[in-house]
Design a protein around this motif. Structure first.
Motif, PDB file in Angstrom:
ATOM      1  N   ALA A 164      28.267 -27.517  -6.183  1.00 38.83           N
ATOM      2  CA  ALA A 164      29.441 -26.494  -6.350  1.00 38.83           C
ATOM      3  C   ALA A 164      29.194 -25.969  -7.615  1.00 38.83           C
ATOM      4  O   ALA A 164      30.302 -24.763  -7.515  1.00 38.83           O
ATOM      5  CB  ALA A 164      30.361 -27.665  -6.970  1.00 38.83           C
ATOM      6  N   LEU A 165      28.908 -25.782  -8.389  1.00 33.70           N
ATOM      7  CA  LEU A 165      28.265 -24.800  -9.426  1.00 33.70           C
ATOM      8  C   LEU A 165      26.852 -24.709  -9.899  1.00 33.70           C
ATOM      9  O   LEU A 165      26.102 -26.005  -9.526  1.00 33.70           O
ATOM     10  CB  LEU A 165      29.122 -25.095 -11.198  1.00 33.70           C
ATOM     11  CG  LEU A 165      30.699 -25.607 -11.088  1.00 33.70           C
ATOM     12  CD1 LEU A 165      30.773 -26.423 -12.703  1.00 33.70           C
ATOM     13  CD2 LEU A 165      31.014 -24.611 -10.843  1.00 33.70           C
ATOM     14  N   ARG A 166      26.579 -23.526 -10.021  1.00 30.86           N
ATOM     15  CA  ARG A 166      25.036 -22.923  -9.574  1.00 30.86           C
ATOM     16  C   ARG A 166      24.775 -21.994 -11.154  1.00 30.86           C
ATOM     17  O   ARG A 166      24.685 -20.981 -11.799  1.00 30.86           O
ATOM     18  CB  ARG A 166      24.902 -22.648  -8.301  1.00 30.86           C
ATOM     19  CG  ARG A 166      24.986 -23.256  -7.326  1.00 30.86           C
ATOM     20  CD  ARG A 166      25.255 -22.034  -5.885  1.00 30.86           C
ATOM     21  NE  ARG A 166      26.006 -22.335  -5.493  1.00 30.86           N
ATOM     22  CZ  ARG A 166      24.713 -22.969  -4.214  1.00 30.86           C
ATOM     23  NH1 ARG A 166      23.454 -22.167  -3.999  1.00 30.86           N
ATOM     24  NH2 ARG A 166      24.772 -23.257  -2.923  1.00 30.86           N
ATOM     25  N   GLY A 167      24.510 -22.762 -12.006  1.00 28.38           N
ATOM     26  CA  GLY A 167      23.469 -22.527 -13.527  1.00 28.38           C
ATOM     27  C   GLY A 167      24.377 -21.688 -13.937  1.00 28.38           C
ATOM     28  O   GLY A 167      24.683 -21.207 -14.631  1.00 28.38           O
ATOM     29  N   ILE A 168      25.704 -22.536 -14.556  1.00 26.23           N
ATOM     30  CA  ILE A 168      27.035 -21.777 -14.804  1.00 26.23           C
ATOM     31  C   ILE A 168      26.789 -20.822 -16.995  1.00 26.23           C
ATOM     32  O   ILE A 168      26.834 -22.217 -17.311  1.00 26.23           O
ATOM     33  CB  ILE A 168      28.457 -22.025 -14.778  1.00 26.23           C
ATOM     34  CG1 ILE A 168      28.872 -22.545 -13.696  1.00 26.23           C
ATOM     35  CG2 ILE A 168      29.219 -21.126 -15.913  1.00 26.23           C
ATOM     36  CD1 ILE A 168      28.865 -21.051 -12.537  1.00 26.23           C
ATOM     37  N   ASP A 169      26.785 -20.309 -16.519  1.00 28.58           N
ATOM     38  CA  ASP A 169      26.802 -19.697 -18.696  1.00 28.58           C
ATOM     39  C   ASP A 169      27.878 -19.488 -19.107  1.00 28.58           C
ATOM     40  O   ASP A 169      28.564 -18.129 -18.229  1.00 28.58           O
ATOM     41  CB  ASP A 169      25.733 -19.065 -18.962  1.00 28.58           C
ATOM     42  CG  ASP A 169      24.576 -19.144 -18.827  1.00 28.58           C
ATOM     43  OD1 ASP A 169      23.631 -20.324 -19.305  1.00 28.58           O
ATOM     44  OD2 ASP A 169      23.469 -18.374 -18.487  1.00 28.58           O
ATOM     45  N   LYS A 189      30.208 -23.378 -25.756  1.00 27.97           N
ATOM     46  CA  LYS A 189      29.507 -23.158 -25.189  1.00 27.97           C
ATOM     47  C   LYS A 189      29.087 -23.559 -24.132  1.00 27.97           C
ATOM     48  O   LYS A 189      28.342 -24.959 -24.843  1.00 27.97           O
ATOM     49  CB  LYS A 189      28.275 -22.469 -26.334  1.00 27.97           C
ATOM     50  CG  LYS A 189      26.778 -21.299 -25.788  1.00 27.97           C
ATOM     51  CD  LYS A 189      26.596 -21.001 -26.596  1.00 27.97           C
ATOM     52  CE  LYS A 189      25.860 -19.960 -26.367  1.00 27.97           C
ATOM     53  NZ  LYS A 189      24.953 -19.533 -27.414  1.00 27.97           N
ATOM     54  N   VAL A 190      28.661 -23.253 -22.656  1.00 30.37           N
ATOM     55  CA  VAL A 190      28.476 -23.944 -21.534  1.00 30.37           C
ATOM     56  C   VAL A 190      26.854 -22.991 -20.962  1.00 30.37           C
ATOM     57  O   VAL A 190      26.973 -22.014 -20.936  1.00 30.37           O
ATOM     58  CB  VAL A 190      29.521 -24.047 -20.878  1.00 30.37           C
ATOM     59  CG1 VAL A 190      29.189 -24.244 -18.960  1.00 30.37           C
ATOM     60  CG2 VAL A 190      30.659 -24.405 -20.951  1.00 30.37           C
ATOM     61  N   GLU A 191      26.031 -23.640 -20.771  1.00 31.29           N
ATOM     62  CA  GLU A 191      25.083 -23.761 -20.753  1.00 31.29           C
ATOM     63  C   GLU A 191      24.480 -23.772 -19.549  1.00 31.29           C
ATOM     64  O   GLU A 191      24.124 -25.413 -19.211  1.00 31.29           O
ATOM     65  CB  GLU A 191      24.064 -23.566 -21.780  1.00 31.29           C
ATOM     66  CG  GLU A 191      23.771 -22.057 -22.668  1.00 31.29           C
ATOM     67  CD  GLU A 191      23.211 -22.600 -23.899  1.00 31.29           C
ATOM     68  OE1 GLU A 191      22.680 -21.677 -23.708  1.00 31.29           O
ATOM     69  OE2 GLU A 191      22.932 -23.196 -24.422  1.00 31.29           O
ATOM     70  N   ASN A 192      24.063 -23.255 -18.383  1.00 30.57           N
ATOM     71  CA  ASN A 192      22.911 -23.350 -17.330  1.00 30.57           C
ATOM     72  C   ASN A 192      24.111 -25.229 -16.238  1.00 30.57           C
ATOM     73  O   ASN A 192      22.631 -26.278 -16.248  1.00 30.57           O
ATOM     74  CB  ASN A 192      21.576 -23.768 -17.236  1.00 30.57           C
ATOM     75  CG  ASN A 192      20.610 -23.939 -16.025  1.00 30.57           C
ATOM     76  OD1 ASN A 192      21.305 -23.704 -15.143  1.00 30.57           O
ATOM     77  ND2 ASN A 192      19.579 -24.915 -16.507  1.00 30.57           N
ATOM     78  N   LEU A 193      24.925 -24.908 -16.281  1.00 33.30           N
ATOM     79  CA  LEU A 193      25.457 -25.740 -15.259  1.00 33.30           C
ATOM     80  C   LEU A 193      25.266 -26.044 -13.826  1.00 33.30           C
ATOM     81  O   LEU A 193      26.033 -24.945 -13.473  1.00 33.30           O
ATOM     82  CB  LEU A 193      27.460 -25.929 -16.244  1.00 33.30           C
ATOM     83  CG  LEU A 193      27.943 -27.104 -15.643  1.00 33.30           C
ATOM     84  CD1 LEU A 193      28.221 -28.293 -17.075  1.00 33.30           C
ATOM     85  CD2 LEU A 193      29.120 -26.484 -16.266  1.00 33.30           C
ATOM     86  N   ASN A 194      25.082 -27.470 -14.130  1.00 31.81           N
ATOM     87  CA  ASN A 194      24.920 -27.369 -12.483  1.00 31.81           C
ATOM     88  C   ASN A 194      25.466 -29.155 -11.598  1.00 31.81           C
ATOM     89  O   ASN A 194      24.884 -30.063 -12.548  1.00 31.81           O
ATOM     90  CB  ASN A 194      23.885 -27.108 -11.829  1.00 31.81           C
ATOM     91  CG  ASN A 194      23.073 -25.990 -11.958  1.00 31.81           C
ATOM     92  OD1 ASN A 194      22.795 -25.962 -10.629  1.00 31.81           O
ATOM     93  ND2 ASN A 194      22.269 -25.895 -13.341  1.00 31.81           N
ATOM     94  N   VAL A 195      26.626 -28.054 -11.033  1.00 37.22           N
ATOM     95  CA  VAL A 195      26.833 -29.837 -10.423  1.00 37.22           C
ATOM     96  C   VAL A 195      27.016 -29.709  -8.306  1.00 37.22           C
ATOM     97  O   VAL A 195      27.283 -28.560  -8.249  1.00 37.22           O
ATOM     98  CB  VAL A 195      29.075 -29.782 -10.758  1.00 37.22           C
ATOM     99  CG1 VAL A 195      29.356 -30.831 -10.029  1.00 37.22           C
ATOM    100  CG2 VAL A 195      29.271 -29.736 -12.426  1.00 37.22           C
ATOM    101  N   TYR A 196      27.147 -31.111  -8.224  1.00 33.06           N
ATOM    102  CA  TYR A 196      26.615 -31.254  -6.888  1.00 33.06           C
ATOM    103  C   TYR A 196      27.957 -31.966  -6.689  1.00 33.06           C
ATOM    104  O   TYR A 196      28.053 -33.034  -7.304  1.00 33.06           O
ATOM    105  CB  TYR A 196      25.499 -31.941  -6.702  1.00 33.06           C
ATOM    106  CG  TYR A 196      24.184 -31.200  -6.732  1.00 33.06           C
ATOM    107  CD1 TYR A 196      23.551 -30.533  -5.964  1.00 33.06           C
ATOM    108  CD2 TYR A 196      23.549 -30.501  -8.325  1.00 33.06           C
ATOM    109  CE1 TYR A 196      22.533 -29.582  -6.186  1.00 33.06           C
ATOM    110  CE2 TYR A 196      22.560 -29.894  -8.358  1.00 33.06           C
ATOM    111  CZ  TYR A 196      22.185 -29.143  -7.033  1.00 33.06           C
ATOM    112  OH  TYR A 196      20.916 -28.801  -7.223  1.00 33.06           O
ATOM    113  N   TYR A 197      28.562 -32.381  -5.675  1.00 29.71           N
ATOM    114  CA  TYR A 197      29.339 -32.872  -5.067  1.00 29.71           C
ATOM    115  C   TYR A 197      28.065 -33.412  -3.563  1.00 29.71           C
ATOM    116  O   TYR A 197      28.406 -33.288  -3.022  1.00 29.71           O
ATOM    117  CB  TYR A 197      30.173 -33.336  -4.643  1.00 29.71           C
ATOM    118  CG  TYR A 197      31.470 -32.089  -5.522  1.00 29.71           C
ATOM    119  CD1 TYR A 197      32.707 -33.030  -6.692  1.00 29.71           C
ATOM    120  CD2 TYR A 197      32.221 -31.128  -5.160  1.00 29.71           C
ATOM    121  CE1 TYR A 197      33.340 -33.087  -7.131  1.00 29.71           C
ATOM    122  CE2 TYR A 197      32.861 -30.942  -6.299  1.00 29.71           C
ATOM    123  CZ  TYR A 197      33.330 -31.149  -7.152  1.00 29.71           C
ATOM    124  OH  TYR A 197      33.818 -31.293  -8.607  1.00 29.71           O
ATOM    125  N   GLY A 198      27.319 -34.568  -3.971  1.00 31.29           N
ATOM    126  CA  GLY A 198      26.322 -34.809  -3.265  1.00 31.29           C
ATOM    127  C   GLY A 198      26.110 -33.810  -2.614  1.00 31.29           C
ATOM    128  O   GLY A 198      24.836 -33.017  -2.639  1.00 31.29           O
TER     129      GLY A 198
END
Ligand code: ATP
Length: 234
Positions: free
Chosen positions: A16-21, A3-12
């Motif tokens: 790149a990922l904006r609130g993935i569920d 279960k992935v919730e509110n995943l946010n990833v940045y490269y600088g």
């Protein structure tokens, strides 16, 4: 199971990922489809601990996943990366054995090697060949076989059809269905939306780092906007 919730990833500065569920149930094939640069590899790399998300939670069997690749293998997750990343100067067999590096159960390893050869007879024929001399399709089979050698419950598959001829794409997708029958759960990211939806139980559509649609894979294939954008129909 995952279960992935509110995943946010940045490269600088790039978000790149904006609130993935997303959620993956045991025994399912879940596909994530999306164009180049949508964030598919980023999502798998965040789950497998290769990159660190800025925010969000990733739970596996109800517990937080430790963000370290080898811990993730110990937990029963295996990633088959895009680009395959096999060891070119080792034989096919040695590449497979490396996939079992955290295991000590010799009999289990021998059995899984047999299973992999059954799934991919081509790899058995070529077990002593240097992996770097395999064709692209054979290298993809090797990467998948190596991923199975840790005896994972959940397999993260990154673009298995990339660069393969249509006939081989068909074979690879049939093998993914066979892997599911071995009681494995599969999270698949793919640009080949048609194939990815055809074998999946559930699917998500990723666009510019966001999930814009999700649902039963068969129903998504009937969705006119998906047909137009991803299945080449209008
Ligand atoms: P593809 O199908 O082309 O592999 P993808 O959906 O897997 O694409 P990602 O590789 O996850 O997409 O990339 C998502 C976005 O993040 C892209 O805009 C990409 O340029 C950017 N990106 C990926 N890795 C890095 C990095 N190491 N540094 C900076 N930006 C990155």
């Amino acid at each position: 199971m995952l279960k992935v919730e509110n995943l946010n990833v940045y490269y600088g500065g790039i978000h790149a990922l904006r609130g993935i569920d997303i959620e993956v149930q045991k025994g399912q094939i879940v596909s994530i489809i999306g164009a180049n640069g949508a964030g598919k590899s980023t999502l798998l790399n965040a789950i497998s601990g290769v990159i660190r998300p800025k925010e969000g939670s990733i739970k596996y069997r109800g517990k937080d996943l430790p963000a370290m690749p080898y811990k993730i293998v110990e937990a029963g997750i295996s990633q088959v990366p895009e680009g395959r990343l096999i060891f070119a100067n080792l034989t096919v067999k040695d590449n497979l054995i490396i996939g079992a590096y955290l295991r000590k159960d010799k009999e289990g390893i021998a059995q899984d090697l047999k299973n992999v050869y059954q799934l991919f007879p081509r790899l058995e024929e070529r077990m002593n060949q240097m992996a770097g001399t395999l064709s692209g399709g054979e290298q993809q089979m090797l990467a998948m076989g190596r991923g199975l050698m840790s005896n994972p419950d959940l397999i993260l598959l990154d673009e298995p059809s990339l660069g393969l001829a249509p006939l081989l794409v068909k074979t690879i997708f049939e093998i993914i269905e066979d892997i599911k029958k071995m009681n494995k759960t599969i999270l698949l990211v793919e640009q080949n939306a048609y194939k990815a939806l055809s074998i999946a139980d559930k699917a998500y559509v990723l666009e510019q780092g966001k999930i814009i649609k999700e649902g039963n894979a068969k129903e998504l294939t009937k969705d006119p906007s998906i047909q137009e954008a991803y299945l080449g129909k209008s």
